[in-house]
Write an enzyme that holds these catalytic residues in place. Structure first.
Site, mmCIF file in Angstrom:
data_model
loop_
_atom_site.group_PDB
_atom_site.id
_atom_site.type_symbol
_atom_site.label_atom_id
_atom_site.label_comp_id
_atom_site.label_asym_id
_atom_site.label_seq_id
_atom_site.Cartn_x
_atom_site.Cartn_y
_atom_site.Cartn_z
ATOM 1 N N ARG A 55 -4.214 4.961 0.916
ATOM 2 C CA ARG A 55 -3.299 3.806 0.771
ATOM 3 C C ARG A 55 -2.377 3.700 1.988
ATOM 4 O O ARG A 55 -2.081 2.603 2.458
ATOM 5 C CB ARG A 55 -2.487 3.934 -0.531
ATOM 6 C CG ARG A 55 -1.611 2.719 -0.775
ATOM 7 C CD ARG A 55 -0.961 2.726 -2.145
ATOM 8 N NE ARG A 55 -0.010 3.819 -2.295
ATOM 9 C CZ ARG A 55 0.627 4.105 -3.416
ATOM 10 N NH1 ARG A 55 0.403 3.376 -4.505
ATOM 11 N NH2 ARG A 55 1.476 5.113 -3.489
ATOM 12 N N ARG A 101 15.711 -4.528 20.372
ATOM 13 C CA ARG A 101 15.513 -5.368 19.187
ATOM 14 C C ARG A 101 14.922 -6.744 19.514
ATOM 15 O O ARG A 101 15.582 -7.572 20.136
ATOM 16 C CB ARG A 101 16.851 -5.537 18.460
ATOM 17 C CG ARG A 101 16.727 -6.342 17.161
ATOM 18 C CD ARG A 101 18.066 -6.499 16.463
ATOM 19 N NE ARG A 101 17.920 -7.211 15.215
ATOM 20 C CZ ARG A 101 17.869 -8.540 15.104
ATOM 21 N NH1 ARG A 101 17.975 -9.291 16.178
ATOM 22 N NH2 ARG A 101 17.726 -9.111 13.924
ATOM 23 N N HIS A 103 12.240 -9.573 17.223
ATOM 24 C CA HIS A 103 11.508 -9.692 15.954
ATOM 25 C C HIS A 103 10.025 -9.376 16.151
ATOM 26 O O HIS A 103 9.419 -8.691 15.344
ATOM 27 C CB HIS A 103 11.660 -11.097 15.368
ATOM 28 C CG HIS A 103 12.976 -11.300 14.682
ATOM 29 N ND1 HIS A 103 14.170 -11.336 15.355
ATOM 30 C CD2 HIS A 103 13.288 -11.451 13.369
ATOM 31 C CE1 HIS A 103 15.150 -11.515 14.500
ATOM 32 N NE2 HIS A 103 14.650 -11.583 13.277
ATOM 33 N N LYS A 150 2.812 -0.911 1.054
ATOM 34 C CA LYS A 150 3.917 -0.035 0.621
ATOM 35 C C LYS A 150 4.935 0.071 1.754
ATOM 36 O O LYS A 150 5.044 1.090 2.449
ATOM 37 C CB LYS A 150 3.373 1.338 0.192
ATOM 38 C CG LYS A 150 4.364 2.091 -0.698
ATOM 39 C CD LYS A 150 3.673 3.158 -1.487
ATOM 40 C CE LYS A 150 4.621 4.074 -2.231
ATOM 41 N NZ LYS A 150 5.425 3.453 -3.256
ATOM 42 N N GLU A 183 5.101 -5.930 -12.201
ATOM 43 C CA GLU A 183 5.158 -4.461 -12.317
ATOM 44 C C GLU A 183 6.621 -4.062 -12.470
ATOM 45 O O GLU A 183 7.491 -4.916 -12.586
ATOM 46 C CB GLU A 183 4.516 -3.805 -11.090
ATOM 47 C CG GLU A 183 5.145 -4.209 -9.769
ATOM 48 C CD GLU A 183 4.442 -3.618 -8.553
ATOM 49 O OE1 GLU A 183 3.762 -2.585 -8.686
ATOM 50 O OE2 GLU A 183 4.594 -4.188 -7.456
ATOM 51 N N LEU A 207 1.775 -3.431 -6.170
ATOM 52 C CA LEU A 207 1.312 -2.272 -5.413
ATOM 53 C C LEU A 207 0.073 -1.699 -6.106
ATOM 54 O O LEU A 207 0.079 -1.561 -7.336
ATOM 55 C CB LEU A 207 2.416 -1.204 -5.391
ATOM 56 C CG LEU A 207 2.054 0.016 -4.548
ATOM 57 C CD1 LEU A 207 2.252 -0.294 -3.067
ATOM 58 C CD2 LEU A 207 2.909 1.215 -4.934
HETATM 59 N N1 PDD Z 1 7.013 4.050 -6.302
HETATM 60 N N2 PDD Z 1 4.910 -0.174 -8.115
HETATM 61 C C1 PDD Z 1 5.902 -0.001 -7.218
HETATM 62 C C2 PDD Z 1 6.663 -1.201 -6.762
HETATM 63 C C3 PDD Z 1 6.212 1.292 -6.744
HETATM 64 O O1 PDD Z 1 7.187 1.465 -5.854
HETATM 65 C C4 PDD Z 1 5.489 2.397 -7.237
HETATM 66 C C5 PDD Z 1 5.748 3.797 -6.751
HETATM 67 C C6 PDD Z 1 4.476 2.162 -8.176
HETATM 68 C C7 PDD Z 1 3.620 3.276 -8.707
HETATM 69 O O2 PDD Z 1 2.734 3.709 -7.717
HETATM 70 P P1 PDD Z 1 2.161 5.188 -7.676
HETATM 71 O O3 PDD Z 1 1.466 5.396 -8.956
HETATM 72 O O4 PDD Z 1 1.250 5.165 -6.520
HETATM 73 O O5 PDD Z 1 3.338 6.114 -7.511
HETATM 74 C C8 PDD Z 1 4.196 0.866 -8.576
HETATM 75 C C9 PDD Z 1 7.319 5.323 -5.667
HETATM 76 C C10 PDD Z 1 7.176 6.476 -6.582
HETATM 77 C C11 PDD Z 1 8.660 5.232 -4.988
HETATM 78 O O6 PDD Z 1 8.995 4.127 -4.554
HETATM 79 O O7 PDD Z 1 9.345 6.239 -4.852
#
Ligand code: PDD
Length: 294
Positions: A55, A101, A103, A150, A183, A207
């Site tokens: 990922r 800096r 963008h 992420k 989510e 995510l």
């Molecule tokens: N967060 N959705 C979001 C928006 C997240 O930030 C996370 C994880 C998840 C769950 O994903 P995973 O199963 O891969 O941990 C879903 C992590 C833990 C964090 O931001 O610290």
């Protein structure tokens, strides 16, 4: 007495986290131009390391940070050797690096900055919650249109998590303008209706959770019907069970939404079955005989 600072790997150099210094011109500081991952450590071993690395690679590709991630898993393992942690959390972040800096991306490619650190998870805040279930609030999904990446741009998530905290709840579930629930602020969301599990399909608005993926596989193995379809706020009263998943949450029953009970108001049967399957999977992996794709 002060806790000793955890060790960090900063561009491959191991040092106390408190001694890591980064420029204010780093693009993560100025623009949130960086990708992160959070991994769970069970009994000193990073859980689902390959899946997190895949990922990470995809997120970096999507925002065109050019770095090879293969060395990162090695650095994680080195760090765990230098600082053995039984139960813990690994945080890692790769930024586009430091540049004047602008963008647009810097004309001369910058060297990405890479931070990894491990912290022990001694008092897991969710240990009790997994038995009792938690309350959540609904909150507008204020985030950008690429939540599948992420990135460290988490302001929409932070505002939602703070609203949950102020309401005495463990998490906020995010509602889009059309009433779809995407989510949680830092978790994936599942519902159960008539014995079938539902979760939002993988798309740009969520995510691709590593725990979500494992739970889908565990449900399939247990012959629990699973439907990847969006949940909506209007239809929340029809669900029998709700639960959250995530690296830190694992499988967490939700028993209240905005102060209304979910189903019986107790952790649901299917949720408990999935939570047990998750724990069983971790135990098998620790014993050396589980693989997520098997
Ligand atoms: N967060 N959705 C979001 C928006 C997240 O930030 C996370 C994880 C998840 C769950 O994903 P995973 O199963 O891969 O941990 C879903 C992590 C833990 C964090 O931001 O610290």
């Amino acid at each position: 007495m002060n806790q000793p600072s955890p060790l960090a790997s900063w561009n491959g150099e191991v040092m106390p986290l408190s001694e890591v210094r980064v420029s204010v011109l780093d693009r993560a500081f100025l623009f949130g131009d960086a990708i992160y991952e959070a991994l769970r450590v069970y009994e000193g071993r990073p859980f689902l390391l390959d899946e997190h690395m895949a990922r990470l690679r995809r997120s970096l590709d999507q925002i065109r940070i050019e770095t090879d991630v293969d060395h990162i898993s090695r650095r994680i393992l080195e760090l765990l050797e230098r600082q053995p942690v039984r139960d813990g959390l690994i945080y890692l972040q790769v930024t586009r690096g430091e540049a004047p800096r602008t963008h647009y991306f810097p004309a001369n490619p910058t060297e990405p900055n890479e931070l990894i650190y491990v912290s022990p998870l001694e008092d897991d805040p969710h240990a009790e919650h997994r038995k009792t279930g938690v309350g959540v609030v609904t909150f507008d999904d204020l985030r950008w249109k690429r939540c599948d990446i992420k990135s460290v741009n988490l302001l929409g998530n932070c505002l939602a998590a703070q609203a949950a905290r102020e309401a005495g709840c463990a998490e906020a579930i995010l509602v889009s303008a059309d009433g779809t629930i995407t989510e949680g602020s830092h978790t994936s969301l599942f519902g159960v209706r008539d014995g079938a599990v539902m979760t939002a399909p993988l798309a740009r608005n969520i995510l691709p959770g590593i725990t979500r993926n494992l739970v889908v596989q565990l449900a399939n193995r247990a012959d629990i019907p699973i439907r990847e379809e969006p949940l909506s706020r209007d239809r929340l009263p029809e669900v029998d069970e709700l639960f959250l998943t995530g690296t830190t949450a694992e499988v967490l029953p939700v028993t209240r939404v905005d102060d209304r009970p979910v189903g019986s108001g107790q952790p649901g049967k299917v949720t408990c079955q999935i939570a047990a399957a998750y724990r069983g999977y971790v135990a098998d992996w620790l014993a050396g005989d589980a693989s997520p794709s098997s």
